[in-house]
Every structure is written in C-alpha cells, then in structure tokens.
Design a protein around this motif. Structure first.
Motif, short mmCIF file in Angstrom:
data_model
loop_
_atom_site.label_atom_id
_atom_site.label_comp_id
_atom_site.label_asym_id
_atom_site.label_seq_id
_atom_site.Cartn_x
_atom_site.Cartn_y
_atom_site.Cartn_z
N GLY A 200 -7.26 9.27 -11.16
CA GLY A 200 -8.66 9.11 -11.53
C GLY A 200 -9.57 9.03 -10.32
N VAL A 201 -9.10 8.35 -9.27
CA VAL A 201 -9.88 8.27 -8.04
C VAL A 201 -9.93 9.62 -7.33
N ALA A 202 -8.78 10.30 -7.25
CA ALA A 202 -8.71 11.58 -6.55
C ALA A 202 -9.61 12.62 -7.20
N SER A 203 -9.69 12.60 -8.53
CA SER A 203 -10.53 13.56 -9.26
C SER A 203 -11.98 13.10 -9.38
N ARG A 204 -12.27 11.89 -8.89
CA ARG A 204 -13.58 11.25 -8.99
C ARG A 204 -13.98 10.96 -10.44
N ARG A 205 -13.00 10.93 -11.32
CA ARG A 205 -13.26 10.49 -12.69
C ARG A 205 -13.53 8.98 -12.71
N ILE A 206 -12.91 8.25 -11.79
CA ILE A 206 -13.13 6.81 -11.64
C ILE A 206 -14.00 6.59 -10.41
N ASP A 207 -15.18 6.02 -10.64
CA ASP A 207 -16.12 5.78 -9.54
C ASP A 207 -15.88 4.38 -8.99
N THR A 208 -14.96 4.28 -8.05
CA THR A 208 -14.67 2.98 -7.47
C THR A 208 -14.15 3.16 -6.06
N TRP A 209 -13.93 2.06 -5.39
CA TRP A 209 -13.43 2.08 -4.01
C TRP A 209 -12.18 1.24 -3.84
N ASP A 210 -11.85 0.39 -4.83
CA ASP A 210 -10.79 -0.59 -4.61
C ASP A 210 -9.38 -0.05 -4.88
N TYR A 211 -9.23 0.92 -5.78
CA TYR A 211 -7.90 1.50 -5.96
C TYR A 211 -7.43 2.20 -4.68
N GLN A 212 -8.37 2.70 -3.89
CA GLN A 212 -8.00 3.30 -2.61
C GLN A 212 -7.41 2.26 -1.67
N LEU A 213 -7.88 1.01 -1.78
CA LEU A 213 -7.33 -0.06 -0.97
C LEU A 213 -5.89 -0.36 -1.40
N ALA A 214 -5.63 -0.28 -2.70
CA ALA A 214 -4.26 -0.45 -3.18
C ALA A 214 -3.38 0.70 -2.70
N TYR A 215 -3.93 1.91 -2.70
CA TYR A 215 -3.18 3.07 -2.19
C TYR A 215 -2.83 2.87 -0.71
N LEU A 216 -3.79 2.41 0.07
CA LEU A 216 -3.53 2.14 1.48
C LEU A 216 -2.46 1.08 1.64
N SER A 217 -2.52 0.05 0.84
CA SER A 217 -1.52 -1.02 0.91
C SER A 217 -0.13 -0.49 0.59
N MET A 218 -0.07 0.44 -0.37
CA MET A 218 1.21 1.03 -0.73
C MET A 218 1.81 1.81 0.44
N ILE A 219 1.04 2.72 1.02
CA ILE A 219 1.62 3.59 2.04
C ILE A 219 1.80 2.89 3.39
N LYS A 220 1.06 1.79 3.62
CA LYS A 220 1.20 1.04 4.86
C LYS A 220 2.10 -0.18 4.70
N ASP A 221 2.53 -0.44 3.46
CA ASP A 221 3.39 -1.59 3.16
C ASP A 221 2.73 -2.90 3.58
N TYR A 222 1.45 -3.02 3.32
CA TYR A 222 0.71 -4.24 3.64
C TYR A 222 1.06 -5.36 2.66
N LEU A 223 0.91 -6.57 3.14
CA LEU A 223 0.97 -7.75 2.28
C LEU A 223 -0.39 -8.43 2.30
N TRP A 224 -0.73 -9.06 1.17
CA TRP A 224 -2.02 -9.71 1.01
C TRP A 224 -1.84 -11.18 0.70
N VAL A 225 -2.61 -12.01 1.37
CA VAL A 225 -2.59 -13.44 1.11
C VAL A 225 -3.16 -13.72 -0.28
N VAL A 226 -2.47 -14.55 -1.03
CA VAL A 226 -2.96 -15.06 -2.32
C VAL A 226 -3.00 -16.58 -2.21
N PRO A 227 -4.14 -17.22 -2.45
CA PRO A 227 -4.20 -18.68 -2.35
C PRO A 227 -3.41 -19.34 -3.47
N ALA A 228 -2.85 -20.52 -3.19
CA ALA A 228 -2.06 -21.22 -4.20
C ALA A 228 -2.93 -21.67 -5.38
N LYS A 229 -4.21 -21.87 -5.12
CA LYS A 229 -5.17 -22.17 -6.19
C LYS A 229 -6.25 -21.09 -6.19
#
Length: 322
Positions: A200-229
């Motif tokens: 959806g992002v690649a075809s611009r059917r979805i107008d957003t920017w955050d799924y691209q951040l998930a894509y980057l995290s996938m290919i770079k194997d990033y980890l993200w801090v999640v607070p305990a609360k």
C-alpha cells in the motif's frame, strides 16, 4: 535550564489536541522546539482557520526556548509533510523527541526518552525509543523498559543516524524478502499483514510515513525501546483523523503511568518475544474485509466519514468497529 534534547511537534488542524500536547511540552520546557506544520488545502476556509489557531497556540512559548517553525506555502499531505519536516530537523540535530498533535505524554516520558537517547546513542542495534506501551497489561519483568522489533510511534525519539537510513518510497516487498526476515514476520498471517501494508505504501494507496519506519526496522534489524508503563495517550481517534478514525478503539486514550529514576535496564539488548507475539496476535492481523473497509473509509470526506461512523456505531450499540 530545561530539557536539553530538542522536541519536534507536528501540527495541522486540531486545536484542542494541539493545546493538550503543547501544555505537556510547556512543562518539560525544552531549550529548542521545532514546529512542523502543514498548510490548509486550497479553498477550505474552515481548515485554514483551524491551521492558524494551531499555529497561534504553539507561539505561546513562555519559557527560555529557541523556537523554529517549518510551514509550507501549500498543503503537502501527511507523508510528504512529516518526512520533509523530519529531514529538516535531522539536518540540524543529532537526536530529537517527536510528538504528533494527538499524542499527550506524561512528564516522565521526556525524562526517559532524553536519558536513553544519550544512553544508546552509539548502539546501532537500537533504532529508537517509543513512549507507548499498547500492551499495558504485559509486565516489564522488573525493568523500566524492554525491546521490541516493531516501532510504535505515538510519542517517540530517535537519532540522525537512523533517520538518514529512512526512505519514504519503498519497494513492493516480495514474499521471499519477508521470508528472509523471519524474526519480523515469523508466520504467514504476519507476513501477509506486512506485505499488504508495504504494498500500500509502495503504490501510494496508503498515505503515511510510519510503515516505512517499520520497513527500515525490518531490513536493519533494529530494536525499539518500549516503556514498562504506557507514557503517552493518543487522543486523536475519530473522524477527523487520517487513519485512526474509530473513536471507540481500545487503543484510544490508553491509561498512562510514570517511570521514575533510577532506571532499571534490561540485562540484554534483545526483543521481548512475549510482547512481540502479543502485537502480532492483536495488531498485526486483519481480514480482507477490514482492509477494504479501511480503504473505503479513508477515501471519504471527513463529514461523510463521520456520518458513516455514527451509523455503524449506533447499529452495533456503541461497540468498537475495529
């Protein structure tokens, strides 16, 4: 002296929400504040008035602070506005805390994110720090935070080193590409979910920017801090939103808590598999019918969308339509 890490506030046309987020920023008193705003669409007088009201709210800086604004001469839309705005910020800053106009943080959000921005500044395994714990019933196992493979960006922070890797336009992923990153999409249902989003992002059917951040995290194997609360409440669910239009969503206005010093760090920098599995089972699944309904709803004018939502909720007795 106030917070020494810059804060980025992304605004548009929601004065009530903007005011609440700005009050939280006022309490943190950052030394540098970046405002990224879009302009009203041509011919929309009501929207132009709301845009100006939002801009007047964030001009009310009554502490010692450098304020920088980036306002385009025409409406750019969600994807282009956020991406170009963060490109601007990270051309200047090495690190930043980022809030959209509907993400209201508690005070300890600023303390934790600013601390961890320095703590993990040179650790390229870490892609960023999130302020939202959607799975609030999942314990932090005695730690102040843990790690996830997935970015949740209702209040977040990252570094220039990460944003320089970000791309707004991503390729349509093949099944073999997703299969390569088994940690990110270990099941066929999860793989199908992410392939649909990335397509959806690649075809611009979805107008957003955050799924691209998930894509980057996938290919770079990033980890993200999640607070305990959970440290951030998203107050923007409703017909005026671009994507989070279900005001009855269980993720709307999540309860918040505080995380205080001294911080307890995880023994290892590794994903919390229990949390990631919970995300995959609750948020990374959707039916073809749900995808179709979302596409239709996002194509409707706000006034019509609001009417449809009221009719659906009335028929379901006020229950969530997610």
């Amino acid at each position: 002296m106030g917070l020494d890490v810059p804060i980025v506030l992304i605004i548009f046309r929601r004065p009530n929400e903007t005011r609440q987020v700005f009050e939280a920023i006022r309490r943190a008193q950052p030394q540098r504040l970046y405002i990224v705003g879009d302009s009203a669409r041509e011919g929309n007088a009501a929207e132009a008035e709301a845009v100006e009201t939002c801009r007047s709210i964030v001009r009310d800086v009554d502490w010692d602070c450098e304020i920088f604004t980036d306002y385009p001469t025409e409406n750019l839309g969600l994807r282009q506005r956020v991406v170009s705005g963060l490109d601007w910020v990270f051309s200047i800053e090495q690190r930043a805390i980022i809030l959209e106009d509907d993400c209201v943080p508690v005070d300890s959000f600023f303390d934790l994110t600013s601390y961890l921005l320095y703590h993990y500044a040179e650790d390229e395994r870490v892609g960023g720090i999130g302020g939202t714990n959607i799975g609030t019933k999942l314990p932090g196992e005695g730690n102040s935070y843990f790690f996830s493979r997935y970015p949740v960006i209702w209040g977040w922070a990252t570094w220039r080193r990460v944003w320089l890797e970000y791309r707004s336009d991503i390729p349509t992923p093949s099944k073999s590409l997703l299969a390569k990153y088994k940690g990110f999409s270990p099941s066929s249902s999860t793989s199908s979910y992410w392939r649909s989003k990335f397509q959806g992002v690649a075809s611009r059917r979805i107008d957003t920017w955050d799924y691209q951040l998930a894509y980057l995290s996938m290919i770079k194997d990033y980890l993200w801090v999640v607070p305990a609360k959970n440290l951030v409440a998203n107050i923007g669910f409703g017909a005026a939103a671009t994507h989070t239009w279900d005001a009855k969503s269980p993720y709307s206005r999540l309860s918040t808590g505080d995380i205080v010093k001294p911080y307890v760090h995880p023994a290892k920098i590794e994903p919390n598999d229990r949390f990631d599995q919970w995300l995959r089972e609750t948020m990374h699944k959707e039916s073809s019918l749900h995808r179709f309904a979302t596409r239709v709803m996002n194509s409707l004018p706000e006034r019509i969308r609001s009417l449809v939502l009221r009719m659906v909720l009335k028929r379901r007795g006020g229950a969530s339509i997610e």
